[in-house]
Design a protein around this motif. Structure first.
Motif, PDB file in Angstrom:
ATOM      1  N   PHE A 174       1.839  -2.579  10.477  1.00  0.00           N
ATOM      2  CA  PHE A 174       1.330  -1.504   9.641  1.00  0.00           C
ATOM      3  C   PHE A 174      -0.116  -1.735   9.212  1.00  0.00           C
ATOM      4  CE2 PHE A 174       6.010  -1.057   8.480  1.00  0.00           C
ATOM      5  CZ  PHE A 174       6.225  -0.122   9.484  1.00  0.00           C
ATOM      6  N   LEU A 175      -0.495  -2.988   8.970  1.00  0.00           N
ATOM      7  CA  LEU A 175      -1.874  -3.275   8.603  1.00  0.00           C
ATOM      8  C   LEU A 175      -2.808  -2.938   9.762  1.00  0.00           C
ATOM      9  CD1 LEU A 175      -3.680  -4.297   6.368  1.00  0.00           C
ATOM     10  CD2 LEU A 175      -3.387  -6.604   7.252  1.00  0.00           C
ATOM     11  N   SER A 176      -2.383  -3.253  10.972  1.00  0.00           N
ATOM     12  CA  SER A 176      -3.167  -2.909  12.155  1.00  0.00           C
ATOM     13  C   SER A 176      -3.356  -1.398  12.263  1.00  0.00           C
ATOM     14  CB  SER A 176      -2.491  -3.449  13.410  1.00  0.00           C
ATOM     15  OG  SER A 176      -3.128  -2.966  14.565  1.00  0.00           O
ATOM     16  N   GLU A 177      -2.284  -0.641  12.007  1.00  0.00           N
ATOM     17  CA  GLU A 177      -2.372   0.826  12.044  1.00  0.00           C
ATOM     18  C   GLU A 177      -3.302   1.341  10.950  1.00  0.00           C
ATOM     19  OE1 GLU A 177      -1.011   3.091  14.267  1.00  0.00           O
ATOM     20  OE2 GLU A 177      -0.573   1.271  15.396  1.00  0.00           O
ATOM     21  N   HIS A 195      -5.242   5.596   1.136  1.00  0.00           N
ATOM     22  CA  HIS A 195      -3.823   5.956   1.008  1.00  0.00           C
ATOM     23  C   HIS A 195      -2.951   5.122   1.948  1.00  0.00           C
ATOM     24  CE1 HIS A 195      -0.276   8.400   0.301  1.00  0.00           C
ATOM     25  NE2 HIS A 195      -0.156   8.576   1.607  1.00  0.00           N
ATOM     26  N   TRP A 196      -3.350   4.997   3.210  1.00  0.00           N
ATOM     27  CA  TRP A 196      -2.547   4.247   4.183  1.00  0.00           C
ATOM     28  C   TRP A 196      -2.502   2.766   3.830  1.00  0.00           C
ATOM     29  CZ3 TRP A 196       0.936   6.132   7.194  1.00  0.00           C
ATOM     30  CH2 TRP A 196       0.848   7.459   7.578  1.00  0.00           C
ATOM     31  N   HIS A 197      -3.624   2.249   3.337  1.00  0.00           N
ATOM     32  CA  HIS A 197      -3.648   0.830   2.954  1.00  0.00           C
ATOM     33  C   HIS A 197      -2.658   0.575   1.817  1.00  0.00           C
ATOM     34  CE1 HIS A 197      -5.315  -3.171   2.876  1.00  0.00           C
ATOM     35  NE2 HIS A 197      -5.418  -3.098   1.553  1.00  0.00           N
ATOM     36  N   ASN A 198      -2.569   1.494   0.860  1.00  0.00           N
ATOM     37  CA  ASN A 198      -1.606   1.357  -0.241  1.00  0.00           C
ATOM     38  C   ASN A 198      -0.172   1.447   0.261  1.00  0.00           C
ATOM     39  OD1 ASN A 198      -3.635   1.037  -2.104  1.00  0.00           O
ATOM     40  ND2 ASN A 198      -3.742   3.218  -2.596  1.00  0.00           N
ATOM     41  N   LEU A 199       0.074   2.318   1.242  1.00  0.00           N
ATOM     42  CA  LEU A 199       1.418   2.423   1.817  1.00  0.00           C
ATOM     43  C   LEU A 199       1.819   1.128   2.519  1.00  0.00           C
ATOM     44  CD1 LEU A 199       1.465   6.049   3.281  1.00  0.00           C
ATOM     45  CD2 LEU A 199       2.722   5.190   1.306  1.00  0.00           C
ATOM     46  N   ALA A 257       2.875  -1.379   0.008  1.00  0.00           N
ATOM     47  CA  ALA A 257       4.225  -1.071  -0.474  1.00  0.00           C
ATOM     48  C   ALA A 257       5.279  -1.464   0.564  1.00  0.00           C
ATOM     49  CB  ALA A 257       4.337   0.423  -0.795  1.00  0.00           C
ATOM     50  N   ALA A 258       4.991  -1.262   1.847  1.00  0.00           N
ATOM     51  CA  ALA A 258       5.953  -1.612   2.908  1.00  0.00           C
ATOM     52  C   ALA A 258       6.146  -3.121   3.008  1.00  0.00           C
ATOM     53  CB  ALA A 258       5.474  -1.059   4.251  1.00  0.00           C
TER      54      ALA A 258
END
Length: 199
Positions: free
Chosen positions: A151-154, A168-172, A175-176
Motif C-alpha cells: 500500500f505504501l508503494s501504491e 489522503h492515500w498516505h493516511n489510509l 490506517a491499514a
C-alpha cells in the motif's frame, strides 16, 4: 485435470460431512466421483481385514459405526492431502525455472517463480495454546509488513502522479498498517504498553 479435481473435491465434501449423504447413496456417489467400484467401497467401509500368524491367515470382522465414521473422515483427509500435493506439484512444474541460471523457460519466455504465503490472520480455535499465539502473532506481523510494502508503494505512485495532493492515500495506508491484534499484543508507541510489554 479440472474435472478430476472437481470430482475429488466433491468426494471430500461428501465424506467429511457424515450427515449429508449416507449408506447406498454415498457408495453410489463415490463410485461416480472416484471411479472406484461400489462393491470395493462397501467392503472397505464395512470390514476390517487382518492377516495373522506364520500361515498368514486372514481374519475379517465388521467395523463398528464409530470406526466407519472415523475411516470416512480419514479418507476425506487423505484425498484432500493428496489432491493438494498434486496441485502443488503441477503448479511448481509449470513455473519451475530452467536448470541454467539466466536461461529462458520451456515456452521461451523469462523464467517465473511463485511464492505463496498465508496472510489470513488470527485463527479461531476452541482453545489456543502458546504456540498458536506465537504463530498468529507472526502472521499478523507479516500481514502488517505486506500492507506497508504494497500500500505504501501504491500511495507513493499516487503522490508521484499528482493524485494524492492532500495526503489522503498516505493516511489510509497508515490506517491499514494499524492492526488491532498487534496493538493489543505489542502495544503502540506513546500509549498502551501491550500484553508483551506487561508480561
Amino acid at each position: 485435470h479440472i474435472a478430476d479435481c472437481a470430482h475429488v473435491v466433491a468426494a471430500v465434501g461428501m465424506l467429511a460431512d457424515d450427515e449429508a449423504v449416507q449408506g447406498d447413496a454415498l457408495l453410489d456417489m463415490m463410485e461416480e466421483l472416484l471411479g472406484t467400484p461400489r462393491a470395493d467401497l462397501q467392503w472397505f467401509f464395512m470390514n476390517v481385514e487382518t492377516t495373522v500368524g506364520p500361515s498368514r491367515e486372514r481374519l475379517v470382522r465388521t467395523r463398528t459405526e464409530q470406526e466407519a465414521k472415523t475411516l470416512r473422515a480419514s479418507l476425506a483427509q487423505e484425498l484432500y492431502g493428496t489432491l493438494f500435493s498434486w496441485v502443488t506439484r503441477l503448479v511448481a512444474s509449470g513455473i519451475a525455472p530452467p536448470a541454467e541460471q539466466g536461461a529462458t523457460s520451456r515456452r521461451g519466455g523469462v523464467a517465473k517463480k511463485l511464492g505463496l504465503l498465508d496472510l489470513y490472520g488470527f485463527e479461531i480455535f476452541p482453545s489456543n495454546g502458546f504456540e498458536q499465539l506465537l504463530i498468529n502473532y507472526c502472521n499478523e506481523r507479516i500481514q502488517q509488513l505486506f500492507n506497508r510494502q504494497v500500500f505504501l508503494s501504491e500511495a507513493q505512485d499516487y503522490a508521484a502522479e499528482g493524485l494524492d495532493s492532500d495526503g489522503h492515500w498516505h493516511n489510509l495506508v497508515k490506517a491499514a498498517c494499524r492492526l488491532p491484534a498487534l496493538a493489543l499484543l505489542q502495544g503502540e508507541p506513546g500509549s498502551f504498553a501491550g500484553i508483551f510489554g506487561v508480561v
